[in-house]
Design a protein around this motif. Structure first.
Motif, PDB file in Angstrom:
ATOM      1  N   LEU A 160      90.433  17.713 -16.384  1.00  0.00           N
ATOM      2  CA  LEU A 160      90.259  19.057 -15.837  1.00  0.00           C
ATOM      3  C   LEU A 160      91.572  19.834 -15.898  1.00  0.00           C
ATOM      4  O   LEU A 160      91.615  20.989 -16.326  1.00  0.00           O
ATOM      5  CB  LEU A 160      89.786  18.985 -14.383  1.00  0.00           C
ATOM      6  CG  LEU A 160      88.318  18.701 -14.101  1.00  0.00           C
ATOM      7  CD1 LEU A 160      88.054  18.861 -12.613  1.00  0.00           C
ATOM      8  CD2 LEU A 160      87.406  19.591 -14.896  1.00  0.00           C
ATOM      9  N   GLY A 161      92.650  19.187 -15.431  1.00  0.00           N
ATOM     10  CA  GLY A 161      93.940  19.862 -15.435  1.00  0.00           C
ATOM     11  C   GLY A 161      94.412  20.215 -16.826  1.00  0.00           C
ATOM     12  O   GLY A 161      94.938  21.320 -17.053  1.00  0.00           O
ATOM     13  N   LEU A 162      94.217  19.320 -17.779  1.00  0.00           N
ATOM     14  CA  LEU A 162      94.649  19.581 -19.155  1.00  0.00           C
ATOM     15  C   LEU A 162      93.838  20.706 -19.796  1.00  0.00           C
ATOM     16  O   LEU A 162      94.343  21.417 -20.668  1.00  0.00           O
ATOM     17  CB  LEU A 162      94.521  18.302 -19.984  1.00  0.00           C
ATOM     18  CG  LEU A 162      95.517  17.182 -19.628  1.00  0.00           C
ATOM     19  CD1 LEU A 162      95.226  15.935 -20.456  1.00  0.00           C
ATOM     20  CD2 LEU A 162      96.953  17.637 -19.842  1.00  0.00           C
ATOM     21  N   SER A 163      92.585  20.860 -19.387  1.00  0.00           N
ATOM     22  CA  SER A 163      91.777  21.948 -19.949  1.00  0.00           C
ATOM     23  C   SER A 163      92.326  23.311 -19.554  1.00  0.00           C
ATOM     24  O   SER A 163      92.142  24.292 -20.284  1.00  0.00           O
ATOM     25  CB  SER A 163      90.325  21.820 -19.483  1.00  0.00           C
ATOM     26  OG  SER A 163      90.204  22.109 -18.098  1.00  0.00           O
ATOM     27  N   LEU A 164      92.995  23.401 -18.420  1.00  0.00           N
ATOM     28  CA  LEU A 164      93.615  24.658 -18.013  1.00  0.00           C
ATOM     29  C   LEU A 164      94.962  24.872 -18.690  1.00  0.00           C
ATOM     30  O   LEU A 164      95.359  25.999 -18.973  1.00  0.00           O
ATOM     31  CB  LEU A 164      93.796  24.680 -16.485  1.00  0.00           C
ATOM     32  CG  LEU A 164      92.508  24.705 -15.665  1.00  0.00           C
ATOM     33  CD1 LEU A 164      92.826  24.662 -14.180  1.00  0.00           C
ATOM     34  CD2 LEU A 164      91.688  25.931 -15.999  1.00  0.00           C
ATOM     35  N   ILE A 165      95.664  23.782 -18.955  1.00  0.00           N
ATOM     36  CA  ILE A 165      96.967  23.892 -19.613  1.00  0.00           C
ATOM     37  C   ILE A 165      96.803  24.191 -21.100  1.00  0.00           C
ATOM     38  O   ILE A 165      97.527  25.008 -21.678  1.00  0.00           O
ATOM     39  CB  ILE A 165      97.769  22.589 -19.413  1.00  0.00           C
ATOM     40  CG1 ILE A 165      98.074  22.387 -17.926  1.00  0.00           C
ATOM     41  CG2 ILE A 165      99.071  22.637 -20.208  1.00  0.00           C
ATOM     42  CD1 ILE A 165      98.748  21.067 -17.629  1.00  0.00           C
ATOM     43  N   GLN A 166      95.817  23.536 -21.729  1.00  0.00           N
ATOM     44  CA  GLN A 166      95.550  23.724 -23.156  1.00  0.00           C
ATOM     45  C   GLN A 166      94.074  24.080 -23.361  1.00  0.00           C
ATOM     46  O   GLN A 166      93.273  23.239 -23.761  1.00  0.00           O
ATOM     47  CB  GLN A 166      95.906  22.460 -23.936  1.00  0.00           C
ATOM     48  CG  GLN A 166      97.387  22.107 -23.896  1.00  0.00           C
ATOM     49  CD  GLN A 166      97.693  20.836 -24.665  1.00  0.00           C
ATOM     50  OE1 GLN A 166      96.898  19.907 -24.692  1.00  0.00           O
ATOM     51  NE2 GLN A 166      98.852  20.802 -25.308  1.00  0.00           N
ATOM     52  N   PRO A 167      93.698  25.335 -23.112  1.00  0.00           N
ATOM     53  CA  PRO A 167      92.279  25.710 -23.231  1.00  0.00           C
ATOM     54  C   PRO A 167      91.802  25.903 -24.657  1.00  0.00           C
ATOM     55  O   PRO A 167      90.608  26.060 -24.898  1.00  0.00           O
ATOM     56  CB  PRO A 167      92.221  27.038 -22.458  1.00  0.00           C
ATOM     57  CG  PRO A 167      93.599  27.606 -22.616  1.00  0.00           C
ATOM     58  CD  PRO A 167      94.540  26.437 -22.637  1.00  0.00           C
ATOM     59  N   GLY A 168      92.743  25.911 -25.628  1.00  0.00           N
ATOM     60  CA  GLY A 168      92.338  26.137 -27.009  1.00  0.00           C
ATOM     61  C   GLY A 168      91.894  27.575 -27.227  1.00  0.00           C
ATOM     62  O   GLY A 168      92.508  28.512 -26.732  1.00  0.00           O
ATOM     63  N   ARG A 169      90.787  27.759 -27.942  1.00  0.00           N
ATOM     64  CA  ARG A 169      90.277  29.102 -28.215  1.00  0.00           C
ATOM     65  C   ARG A 169      89.465  29.674 -27.060  1.00  0.00           C
ATOM     66  O   ARG A 169      89.121  30.851 -27.071  1.00  0.00           O
ATOM     67  CB  ARG A 169      89.415  29.084 -29.478  1.00  0.00           C
ATOM     68  CG  ARG A 169      90.181  28.740 -30.751  1.00  0.00           C
ATOM     69  CD  ARG A 169      89.271  28.858 -31.954  1.00  0.00           C
ATOM     70  NE  ARG A 169      89.997  28.625 -33.206  1.00  0.00           N
ATOM     71  CZ  ARG A 169      89.439  28.695 -34.406  1.00  0.00           C
ATOM     72  NH1 ARG A 169      88.148  28.996 -34.517  1.00  0.00           N
ATOM     73  NH2 ARG A 169      90.157  28.467 -35.485  1.00  0.00           N
ATOM     74  N   LEU A 170      89.138  28.848 -26.084  1.00  0.00           N
ATOM     75  CA  LEU A 170      88.334  29.298 -24.962  1.00  0.00           C
ATOM     76  C   LEU A 170      89.216  29.930 -23.894  1.00  0.00           C
ATOM     77  O   LEU A 170      90.418  29.671 -23.819  1.00  0.00           O
ATOM     78  CB  LEU A 170      87.567  28.121 -24.349  1.00  0.00           C
ATOM     79  CG  LEU A 170      86.628  27.343 -25.272  1.00  0.00           C
ATOM     80  CD1 LEU A 170      86.024  26.172 -24.525  1.00  0.00           C
ATOM     81  CD2 LEU A 170      85.541  28.248 -25.819  1.00  0.00           C
ATOM     82  N   SER A 171      88.598  30.753 -23.065  1.00  0.00           N
ATOM     83  CA  SER A 171      89.306  31.222 -21.873  1.00  0.00           C
ATOM     84  C   SER A 171      89.465  30.035 -20.929  1.00  0.00           C
ATOM     85  O   SER A 171      88.760  29.019 -21.037  1.00  0.00           O
ATOM     86  CB  SER A 171      88.509  32.332 -21.192  1.00  0.00           C
ATOM     87  OG  SER A 171      87.286  31.825 -20.684  1.00  0.00           O
ATOM     88  N   ARG A 172      90.396  30.131 -20.005  1.00  0.00           N
ATOM     89  CA  ARG A 172      90.626  29.018 -19.090  1.00  0.00           C
ATOM     90  C   ARG A 172      89.399  28.730 -18.224  1.00  0.00           C
ATOM     91  O   ARG A 172      89.114  27.573 -17.900  1.00  0.00           O
ATOM     92  CB  ARG A 172      91.855  29.288 -18.220  1.00  0.00           C
ATOM     93  CG  ARG A 172      93.162  29.063 -18.960  1.00  0.00           C
ATOM     94  CD  ARG A 172      94.383  29.256 -18.085  1.00  0.00           C
ATOM     95  NE  ARG A 172      95.571  28.743 -18.736  1.00  0.00           N
ATOM     96  CZ  ARG A 172      96.236  29.373 -19.691  1.00  0.00           C
ATOM     97  NH1 ARG A 172      95.814  30.573 -20.090  1.00  0.00           N
ATOM     98  NH2 ARG A 172      97.295  28.837 -20.247  1.00  0.00           N
ATOM     99  N   ARG A 173      88.678  29.762 -17.856  1.00  0.00           N
ATOM    100  CA  ARG A 173      87.474  29.557 -17.052  1.00  0.00           C
ATOM    101  C   ARG A 173      86.431  28.762 -17.829  1.00  0.00           C
ATOM    102  O   ARG A 173      85.850  27.802 -17.314  1.00  0.00           O
ATOM    103  CB  ARG A 173      86.905  30.902 -16.613  1.00  0.00           C
ATOM    104  CG  ARG A 173      85.639  30.797 -15.766  1.00  0.00           C
ATOM    105  CD  ARG A 173      85.145  32.169 -15.349  1.00  0.00           C
ATOM    106  NE  ARG A 173      84.739  32.956 -16.498  1.00  0.00           N
ATOM    107  CZ  ARG A 173      83.522  32.884 -17.053  1.00  0.00           C
ATOM    108  NH1 ARG A 173      82.625  32.041 -16.575  1.00  0.00           N
ATOM    109  NH2 ARG A 173      83.207  33.645 -18.085  1.00  0.00           N
ATOM    110  N   ARG A 174      86.214  29.161 -19.091  1.00  0.00           N
ATOM    111  CA  ARG A 174      85.218  28.455 -19.901  1.00  0.00           C
ATOM    112  C   ARG A 174      85.701  27.071 -20.300  1.00  0.00           C
ATOM    113  O   ARG A 174      84.905  26.137 -20.418  1.00  0.00           O
ATOM    114  CB  ARG A 174      84.879  29.287 -21.131  1.00  0.00           C
ATOM    115  CG  ARG A 174      84.072  30.539 -20.788  1.00  0.00           C
ATOM    116  CD  ARG A 174      83.720  31.348 -22.019  1.00  0.00           C
ATOM    117  NE  ARG A 174      82.867  32.478 -21.677  1.00  0.00           N
ATOM    118  CZ  ARG A 174      82.505  33.411 -22.540  1.00  0.00           C
ATOM    119  NH1 ARG A 174      82.936  33.341 -23.801  1.00  0.00           N
ATOM    120  NH2 ARG A 174      81.722  34.409 -22.159  1.00  0.00           N
ATOM    121  N   ALA A 175      86.997  26.926 -20.522  1.00  0.00           N
ATOM    122  CA  ALA A 175      87.540  25.599 -20.844  1.00  0.00           C
ATOM    123  C   ALA A 175      87.366  24.652 -19.668  1.00  0.00           C
ATOM    124  O   ALA A 175      87.027  23.469 -19.841  1.00  0.00           O
ATOM    125  CB  ALA A 175      89.014  25.714 -21.218  1.00  0.00           C
TER     126      ALA A 175
END
Length: 322
Positions: free
Chosen positions: A244-259
Motif C-alpha cells: 500500500l505504501g509503495l503504491s503511493l510512493i511509486q504510483p506509475g501512470r495512475l493517480s495516487r488515489r487510483r494506485a
C-alpha cells in the motif's frame, strides 16, 4: 486515458451488447437474433475493455458494470453461468498463494525485519542475559518466567477459560494484522516498524526463557504450533501494508488515489488469508498449545508438521501444471 474518455470511446459497444442481451433475455426460446452472429467478436472487445479498466484502476462502479456484462455474455455464449473469480476454493488454494509468491521481494524484506532483529537480539541476550533488561522491564521478564514455570503451566484453564482466551486471541492478533496493513499506507514504514518491534520482543523473550531449564520446554512447546500460522499471518499483513505504501510512493501512470485503490484490491486476498491464518493460530493457541495433558514431544512433532505444511503450501499451491 481518463475514465470519461474511455467511457465515451466504448459506450456504443456496451449499448450494442446490452441490446443483444436484453433481446435474448426476452425471447429465450426463439432463434438467435441476427446480431448474435457477430457476438463473439463483441464479447472479445468487451473483455479487453474490462482488462483495461482493471489495469488503469477505473472506478468500482464501471468495473463492476463491465464484469456483470462479461458474465452475462459468457452465459449467453456457453449456456452456463460463469464461475465467480473469487470462489473460496479457487481463491484460497490458487490466488492467495500466487499473490504471496508474486510479492516475494517484499516478503523477504519483511522476514529480514522480523527474523533478523529477533535472531540478533536473541543471540545477544543468550550470551549476555543482563542485556534483556535493556529491551524489556524486569517486571515483564519475571511475569513471563512465572507464566512458563512447570508448576504454573500444568494447572490448565478449563473449557470456559479456553473459549475466553480463544476470543481474546482472535481479537488481539487479527487486530494487529489489520493495523499493520492500514498503517502501511504511510510509505510502508509503520508496517516495517511493527515487524521489527515484534521480532525484537520475540528474540528477547525466547532467549530469556530458553536459558532457564524450568521454562525452556514449556515455552517452545507452547509457541511452536500456533506460531507457524500466527507469525506467517503477521508477516503477510506486513507485506500487504508495505505494498500500500509503495503504491503511493511509486504510483506509475495512475493517480495516487487510483494506485492506492488498485494496490488494496490486489492485496485483499493476502490480507484475508493472513486473517484466516491468524484465526487458525488462535484456535491452536487456546485449545492445543496451552493444554497441560499433551506431552512436549507431541507438541514439537505437530508444530514441526504445521511449519512444513505452511511452507509447502506457499511454495507449491496454485501453480499451473505444464
Amino acid at each position: 486515458m481518463k475514465q470519461k474518455q474511455f467511457e465515451i470511446q466504448n459506450v456504443a459497444l456496451w449499448d450494442q451488447i446490452k441490446t443483444i442481451l436484453e433481446e435474448r433475455h426476452k425471447k429465450k426460446n426463439t432463434p438467435a437474433p441476427a446480431g448474435l452472429q457477430e457476438f463473439p467478436a463483441l464479447y472479445r472487445r468487451l473483455c479487453q475493455n474490462l482488462a483495461l479498466a482493471l489495469q488503469r484502476g477505473y472506478s468500482p462502479a464501471l468495473t463492476d458494470y463491465l464484469q456483470k456484462m462479461v458474465s452475462d455474455c459468457h452465459q449467453l455464449l456457453y449456456g452456463k453461468a460463469v464461475e465467480r473469480p473469487m470462489t473460496l476454493h479457487r481463491w484460497l488454494l490458487s490466488e492467495f498463494p500466487q499473490r504471496v509468491r508474486e510479492e516475494w521481494r517484499l516478503l523477504l524484506f519483511v522476514c529480514l525485519a522480523f527474523w533478523g532483529v529477533g535472531l540478533l537480539v536473541g543471540v545477544l541476550v543468550w550470551f549476555n542475559p543482563e542485556m534483556a533488561y535493556s529491551f524489556s522491564s524486569a517486571d515483564k521478564l519475571e511475569k513471563m518466567r512465572q507464566m512458563y514455570m512447570s508448576d504454573k503451566i500444568g494447572v490448565g484453564r478449563g473449557a470456559e477459560g479456553d473459549f475466553t482466551m480463544f476470543g481474546m486471541y482472535i481479537w488481539n492478533n487479527i487486530s494487529i494484522d489489520f493495523r499493520t496493513f492500514g498503517a502501511g499506507v504511510f510509505g510502508g514504514i509503520p508496517a516495517l516498524y511493527i515487524m521489527g518491534v515484534n521480532g525484537l520482543g520475540m528474540g528477547v523473550v525466547a532467549s530469556w526463557l530458553s536459558a532457564d531449564p524450568a521454562t525452556r520446554h514449556n515455552f517452545w512447546s507452547f509457541v511452536i504450533t500456533h506460531g507457524s500460522f500466527e507469525i506467517v499471518g503477521m508477516l503477510l499483513s506486513g507485506v500487504a501494508g508495505m505494498r500500500l505504501g509503495l503504491s503511493l510512493i511509486q504510483p506509475g501512470r495512475l493517480s495516487r488515489r487510483r494506485a492506492l485503490y488498485a494496490a488494496s484490491q490486489r492485496m485483499f486476498p493476502i490480507l484475508v488469508g493472513a486473517s484466516i491464518l491468524t484465526f487458525i493460530a488462535a484456535f491452536f493457541e487456546a485449545f492445543w498449545s496451552a493444554s497441560p495433558v499433551i506431552p512436549h514431544s507431541v507438541k514439537y512433532a505437530v508444530g514441526a508438521l504445521c511449519w512444513l505444511l505452511v511452507i509447502v503450501f506457499f511454495i507449491f499451491a496454485g501453480r499451473v501444471r505444464s
